[in-house]
Structures are given as structure tokens and as C-alpha cells.
Enzyme design. Structure first.
Site, PDB file in Angstrom:
ATOM      1  N   ARG A 196       1.037  -1.306  -0.127  1.00 50.51           N
ATOM      2  CA  ARG A 196       0.366   0.524   0.088  1.00 50.51           C
ATOM      3  C   ARG A 196       1.006   1.686   0.151  1.00 50.51           C
ATOM      4  O   ARG A 196       0.503   2.352   0.257  1.00 50.51           O
ATOM      5  CB  ARG A 196      -1.285  -0.098   0.882  1.00 50.51           C
ATOM      6  CG  ARG A 196       0.059  -0.019   2.347  1.00 50.51           C
ATOM      7  CD  ARG A 196      -0.962   0.227   3.434  1.00 50.51           C
ATOM      8  NE  ARG A 196      -0.237   1.390   4.401  1.00 50.51           N
ATOM      9  CZ  ARG A 196      -0.219   0.466   5.886  1.00 50.51           C
ATOM     10  NH1 ARG A 196       0.475   0.154   5.843  1.00 50.51           N
ATOM     11  NH2 ARG A 196       0.381   1.784   6.405  1.00 50.51           N
ATOM     12  N   HIS A 200      10.239   0.710  -3.957  1.00 51.92           N
ATOM     13  CA  HIS A 200      12.104   1.508  -4.220  1.00 51.92           C
ATOM     14  C   HIS A 200      12.785   0.225  -4.207  1.00 51.92           C
ATOM     15  O   HIS A 200      12.512  -0.717  -4.541  1.00 51.92           O
ATOM     16  CB  HIS A 200      12.115   2.432  -2.156  1.00 51.92           C
ATOM     17  CG  HIS A 200      11.080   3.546  -2.838  1.00 51.92           C
ATOM     18  ND1 HIS A 200      11.752   4.373  -3.190  1.00 51.92           N
ATOM     19  CD2 HIS A 200      10.676   3.150  -1.709  1.00 51.92           C
ATOM     20  CE1 HIS A 200      10.548   5.206  -2.697  1.00 51.92           C
ATOM     21  NE2 HIS A 200       9.685   5.332  -1.927  1.00 51.92           N
ATOM     22  N   HIS A 203      12.308  -2.926  -2.287  1.00 53.22           N
ATOM     23  CA  HIS A 203      10.913  -3.980  -2.533  1.00 53.22           C
ATOM     24  C   HIS A 203      10.723  -4.519  -3.917  1.00 53.22           C
ATOM     25  O   HIS A 203      11.542  -5.334  -4.492  1.00 53.22           O
ATOM     26  CB  HIS A 203       9.916  -3.043  -3.146  1.00 53.22           C
ATOM     27  CG  HIS A 203       9.616  -2.288  -1.270  1.00 53.22           C
ATOM     28  ND1 HIS A 203       9.844  -1.000  -1.371  1.00 53.22           N
ATOM     29  CD2 HIS A 203       8.787  -1.870  -0.485  1.00 53.22           C
ATOM     30  CE1 HIS A 203       9.618  -0.127  -0.227  1.00 53.22           C
ATOM     31  NE2 HIS A 203       9.142  -1.394   0.344  1.00 53.22           N
ATOM     32  N   GLY A 288       5.372  -9.484   4.724  1.00 52.55           N
ATOM     33  CA  GLY A 288       5.690  -9.321   5.155  1.00 52.55           C
ATOM     34  C   GLY A 288       5.707  -8.791   7.722  1.00 52.55           C
ATOM     35  O   GLY A 288       4.923 -10.048   7.619  1.00 52.55           O
ATOM     36  N   ARG A 289       6.610  -7.900   7.983  1.00 53.03           N
ATOM     37  CA  ARG A 289       7.239  -8.381   9.580  1.00 53.03           C
ATOM     38  C   ARG A 289       6.002  -7.133   9.146  1.00 53.03           C
ATOM     39  O   ARG A 289       5.437  -6.042   9.186  1.00 53.03           O
ATOM     40  CB  ARG A 289       8.828  -7.624   9.636  1.00 53.03           C
ATOM     41  CG  ARG A 289       8.344  -7.398  10.857  1.00 53.03           C
ATOM     42  CD  ARG A 289      10.473  -6.938  11.117  1.00 53.03           C
ATOM     43  NE  ARG A 289      10.645  -6.313  12.108  1.00 53.03           N
ATOM     44  CZ  ARG A 289      10.463  -5.692  13.628  1.00 53.03           C
ATOM     45  NH1 ARG A 289       9.643  -4.141  13.086  1.00 53.03           N
ATOM     46  NH2 ARG A 289      10.354  -5.490  14.527  1.00 53.03           N
ATOM     47  N   ASP A 290       5.763  -6.994  10.175  1.00 52.83           N
ATOM     48  CA  ASP A 290       4.005  -6.216  10.762  1.00 52.83           C
ATOM     49  C   ASP A 290       2.946  -6.553   9.637  1.00 52.83           C
ATOM     50  O   ASP A 290       2.605  -5.654   9.440  1.00 52.83           O
ATOM     51  CB  ASP A 290       4.413  -5.643  11.410  1.00 52.83           C
ATOM     52  CG  ASP A 290       3.770  -4.476  12.126  1.00 52.83           C
ATOM     53  OD1 ASP A 290       2.421  -5.072  12.379  1.00 52.83           O
ATOM     54  OD2 ASP A 290       3.348  -3.084  12.730  1.00 52.83           O
ATOM     55  N   ALA A 292       0.353  -5.442   6.921  1.00 51.67           N
ATOM     56  CA  ALA A 292      -1.081  -4.794   7.241  1.00 51.67           C
ATOM     57  C   ALA A 292      -0.600  -4.414   8.839  1.00 51.67           C
ATOM     58  O   ALA A 292      -2.661  -3.875   9.585  1.00 51.67           O
ATOM     59  CB  ALA A 292      -2.035  -6.098   7.317  1.00 51.67           C
ATOM     60  N   ALA A 461     -19.315  34.807  11.735  1.00 52.18           N
ATOM     61  CA  ALA A 461     -18.242  34.241  12.262  1.00 52.18           C
ATOM     62  C   ALA A 461     -19.064  32.058  12.083  1.00 52.18           C
ATOM     63  O   ALA A 461     -20.506  31.763  12.132  1.00 52.18           O
ATOM     64  CB  ALA A 461     -18.729  33.661  13.868  1.00 52.18           C
TER      65      ALA A 461
END
Length: 547
Positions: A196, A200, A203, A288-290, A292, A461
Site C-alpha cells: 500500500r 523503491h 522492494h 511482511g514484518r508487521d 497490515a 462567524a
């Protein structure tokens, strides 16, 4: 896991177009539910088979079973509630066994007909605790408590049409289309990469390594539905992905977009993502690590999920999922060797280099160099165009105070001052007296186009709710700067040449100055020039102007 039904919608329409025509005739006599953004994403993946074995919004029995046991009532693995939530008022309009049209909020297009099986009130507290760990500031828990309706509707769905998309249509492939493409390419092993965020060099490196280790091809499968609040917009990301895909060896990788509404549900969401990728024809899935995870809780100061919770839960269901987990291996850059390497293979004492997400955002803000080893020049150009440095960004100044507090004179002075030294921005002035429903949208669009917007309110206002709405919309496009003008009713009524105070107006009587303005000025006692100077110095300090 049953055979995916990825071609369900297309097969239905192709087999008998008269069924679709009959449904289109019927929708005109039915009540309608206009779907929210999340519901629209969910329906698309129900219809195209991405959510197989799910074929409908969950009834109470399936919902309860998923929340409690991570399985549908028939025992099939499924970890995330997929619900059609409504407010109590809207839900009261419908009854069990009634047929209702489901419509796209964007164009009112009829997408499907649901035959209501049950109408039930969920226990949101239990849902939040069992599915998302229950911490109040988890994005999904906040959504449950602050956005989602209090009544859920379940029932079987008859498809009419998929939602219409006008962007990146060549990349929006259904499960059936993607599986057919894999077959045509003779790809037998496919590693899916969920993302998400922009991609780079690191990745690209980790996905190529995964493909090499598994002797597989790569599917870059980014989410373009709802993601975490504050994430980079998907238009920018898709432009990045289209550049990144060119950097892979010819024939190794493919790109397709996933219209998923993420919940940021950590380990449960990782299993859900794996099921979806299986439906799209993938044999391997990078977790992946952690995975989501929404990061840290401001309440507890701890991460919502452990770093390897997702990998462990997906591994637990590996055989049932029929998709193989590929653990994400962090890679780091070795400047002396000019290459990337898995961090766990780097010898102690070896010089490494990395740029965190925070550091990257700072470099984009201040325009400093982003090294070639970190990202491709084409990617950096896209990011800089979408996220320019502060001195090229749009912003909105909202001037609020009682009538005669100096808002009108300060507005004119700021416009003249900005036009004098800012040649890079369009300077736009919006009077608060314009139609209230249009003001947030206009301010957002002007800010997005990198203008300097000044909103004044010489005769009325704004309420707290009105301020919040403008701030919410402007903040999506740039910076919102609230300027509060001092001045009591007594002071301001002494110079009432336009008779603002003569009729005892209720909005004036009820006006309360904002509690935490960005800047507070006192035009009546300090003068317009001092107020302008105070504002300009703030903008210069924050980087909006460079002198």
C-alpha cells in the site's frame, strides 16, 4: 479451500444476458442502498470472486462464526467480517425477505440485488476485541465506533454489473482474467507481493530474491481501495508501480491492482490477503514484518501487533490455504559493495545505509537529495511532483472572528502582500459567505492546485462544525492554517457601520473563538500591518515561503 469462483460474474452475464436484463427491469421497483466506499470495495470483490468462498454480505450466523472462530458457519476458513452496515434509521426501512438494489455511491449505478436474509445488531465491542485486539485508537476499531452503522444486513446477492472504473482499466484484472493471463504466459508458480506504499529499490530487490528462491514469477498486487489514513494516494503509487515494473527482468513480473478496503487487521488480515491471492491464481505470498499493521497505539505506546504475528498465523493455516508463505526478509544497502543484501546475512561491523519512511518524507518536504541507491530517479520524480517541498505546496488560511474584528481588512492586506512576493502560487480569496456546502470542496481543489487560499468571514462567524469540515477537506490536499482574530462583541459593535449587531443575531451571540488556533492576531489593537507580519513570519518559519 474450494475451487475459486473468480469468473462467476462474467459467466452469469455471458451465459444468459436475459437474466441481467430482467434484473435491470426489477431494480426500478425496489428500494435502494447506496454503498459506502468500503462496501463498494467489498461488493466488487464478492462479485468478481476475489472473496471466494464468500458470495454475499455476511448473515448473522457467518458473522458470529468469523468473529469468534475465524471460520464461516460451514467451517471454511475466513478471518475478516464482510458486512453491510446501515444506520438504525436506514435499516428500519427494510425487512427480511425483501429484495433491495445495491447502488454505487459515485454514479448511482445498480450493481446487484440483495435478498435480505437477516437484519441484526452486532456486538461491536466483541468484534473490535476479537478481530482487531480492541484498542480504541486502532483504525478499524475507530471505524466501527465512529463510522460504521449499528445494524448489519445479510443476504444473498444477484450480480448485475461490476463497478465502473475510469482509471488504470488495463491494470484492474479480475481473478478469472489474471488466472487466464498466468496460463497464457505458462506461469505455474507466482509469488504475490502486497503493498500500500510506493516501491523503491529495496522492494524490487526482495521480490526478485523471492522469485529466485522459489523459481517463480512475481505479481505486484497493490491495494487501490481504502488503506490507512494518511497513506500516499493510489494515483501517485500506481505511477510509481508502472515505473518499477520496468526495472524487472523481461517476463519476470506483472502488475495488477486490487480494489480492496484494508482494515489494517494484522495477523487476521494477512490470512485474508493470502486467501484473496489464492483466488487470483497465486501459489506463494510474501508476508511482511508487521504485515497490515497500523503501527503503534497512541494509547498504549506499543505496536498493535507483534512483528511476526502475521507470518505465524498464515503459517498455521498454510495447508488449508493451499498457498505457500514467503517470509519478508529485510534488505539493507551496503555502500562499500554497492549492493543490497538480507540484513540477517550482513556481517557485524559492515557499513550499511538506509532511509526510513520518516526521513523520506522529510527529504520530500525540504527538497533535499534522495540518493540513487535508495530509489530510481523516475520514482523520485513522481513523488516530488505529488509531494513538493513546502514552498511549492498549497495552503489555506482561514480567518475567523466576529464581524468588525478586522477580518476584511486583514484579508485584503494578506492578498496584496502575497501577490507582492509570491510568484509561484495563485492567490485566491474565498468569502465565507459563499454557499457553505461548496466552501470545503472549493478550498480543497484550490489547495490541491497549490494555490494560497485566504478565507475571510466579514459578516458571519463560522461554527465549530463548519471549521472542522473545511479543515478536513483542505488537509487532504495541503495545509490548513486557522487564524483567530481577537475582539469582543462590545469592541466590535462600537464600529458597526454595516449594522451587523443591530438585530441581535444569534450566530454573533453564540460565537466562541476556536480553542487552539494556529495563529492569534489582534487587528483592533495592534493594527493590520502587525498582524500581517505575524502571519508572514509564521509561514516563512514553516517553509511555505523562501525569502
Amino acid at each position: 479451500m474450494p475451487v475459486p469462483h473468480g469468473g462467476k460474474l462474467e459467466d452469469l452475464i455471458a451465459r444468459d444476458s436475459s437474466i441481467k436484463n430482467d434484473l435491470l427491469k426489477e431494480v426500478h421497483s425496489l428500494k435502494s442502498i447506496v454503498l459506502t466506499e468500503r462496501q463498494l470495495c467489498d461488493l466488487e470483490l464478492i462479485l468478481n470472486g476475489g472473496f471466494s468462498p464468500l458470495t454475499s454480505f455476511m448473515n448473522e450466523k457467518d458473522y458470529t462464526s468469523v468473529v469468534e472462530n475465524m471460520r464461516l458457519a460451514n467451517g471454511l476458513l475466513w478471518t475478516m467480517p464482510i458486512t453491510l452496515d446501515l444506520s438504525k434509521t436506514d435499516a428500519s426501512k427494510f425487512s427480511v425477505n425483501e429484495r433491495v438494489t445495491l447502488r454505487d455511491l459515485r454514479d448511482d449505478k445498480a450493481l446487484a440485488i440483495i435478498t435480505i436474509e437477516d437484519i441484526y445488531v452486532p456486538n461491536k465491542q466483541v468484534e473490535g476485541e476479537k478481530v482487531f485486539r480492541g484498542v480504541a485508537d486502532h483504525p478499524a476499531v475507530k471505524y466501527l465506533n465512529e463510522v460504521a452503522g449499528d445494524v448489519y444486513i445479510g443476504g444473498q446477492i444477484q450480480a448485475i454489473s461490476l463497478p465502473t472504473h475510469y482509471d488504470y482499466t488495463e491494470l484492474r484484472k479480475t481473478p478469472a482474467q489474471l488466472r487466464a493471463e498466468f496460463a497464457n504466459r505458462n506461469w505455474s508458480k507466482i509469488v504475490a507481493f502486497q503493498t500500500r506504499n510506493p516501491m523503491h529499490r529495496a522492494h524490487r530487490e526482495l521480490t526478485v530474491r523471492a522469485a529466485r528462491e522459489q523459481l517463480a514469477n512475481v505479481l505486484i498486487h497493490p491495494v487501490v481501495g481504502l488503506t490507512k489514513p494518511g497513506d500516499i494516494d493510489y494515483h501517485t503509487r500506481v505511477k510509481v508501480y508502472k515505473e518499477i515494473i520496468k526495472k524487472y527482468p523481461n517476463g519476470l513480473a506483472a502488475l495488477s491492482l486490487l480494489p480492496l478496503a484494508m482494515r489494517m487487521g494484522g495477523d487476521r488480515e494477512a490470512v485474508w490477503h493470502a486467501i484473496i491471492r489464492k483466488n487470483y491464481g497465486c501459489t506463494h505470498f510474501i508476508v511482511g514484518r508487521d504485515h497490515a499493521g497500523p503501527g503503534k497505539s497512541a494509547i498504549t505506546g506499543k505496536d498493535f501487533y507483534g512483528p511476526y504475528d502475521a507470518q505465524e498465523l498464515v503459517e498455521q493455516f498454510k495447508n488449508e490455504l493451499e498457498i505457500e508463505v514467503v517470509p519478508f526478509r529485510m534488505v539493507t544497502y551496503l555502500p562499500e559493495e554497492q549492493r543490497y543484501a538480507p540484513i540477517d546475512e550482513v556481517k557485524e561491523g559492515t557499513k550499511t545505509a538506509t532511509i526510513s519512511g520518516t526521513q523520506l518524507r522529510q527529504k520530500l518536504r525540504d527538497g533535499s537529495e534522495i540518493p540513487e541507491w535508495f530509489s530510481y530517479s523516475e520514482v523520485v520524480k513522481i513523488l516530488r511532483n505529488s509531494y513538493p517541498p513546502r514552498n511549492e505546496q498549497g495552503f489555506t488560511l482561514y480567518l475567523t472572528g466576529l464581524p468588525n474584528s478586522g477580518v476584511d481588512s486583514l484579508t485584503d492586506a494578506l492578498q496584496a502582500t502575497f501577490n507582492q512576493f509570491d510568484s509561484t502560487r495563485h492567490i485566491a480569496v474565498l468569502d465565507h459567505d459563499v454557499e457553505q456546502s461548496a466552501l470545503p470542496f472549493i478550498a480543497h481543489e484550490l489547495t490541491r492546485s497549490r494555490a494560497a487560499v485566504i478565507i475571510g468571514n466579514p459578516s458571519v462567524a463560522p461554527s465549530s462544525a463548519q471549521l472542522k469540515q473545511v479543515e478536513k477537506e483542505v488537509s487532504k490536499a495541503g495545509s490548513f492554517i486557522l487564524i483567530s482574530l481577537k475582539g469582543s462583541v462590545h469592541e466590535c459593535s462600537q464600529i458597526d457601520r454595516k449594522n451587523y449587531y443591530s438585530n441581535g443575531r444569534q450566530d454573533i451571540k453564540n460565537y466562541v473563538a476556536p480553542e487552539n488556533p494556529t495563529i492569534e492576531v489582534d487587528v483592533l489593537n495592534e493594527g493590520t500591518l502587525v498582524s500581517v507580519q505575524k502571519i508572514v513570519l509564521y509561514l516563512e518559519e514553516e517553509g511555505f515561503f523562501k525569502f
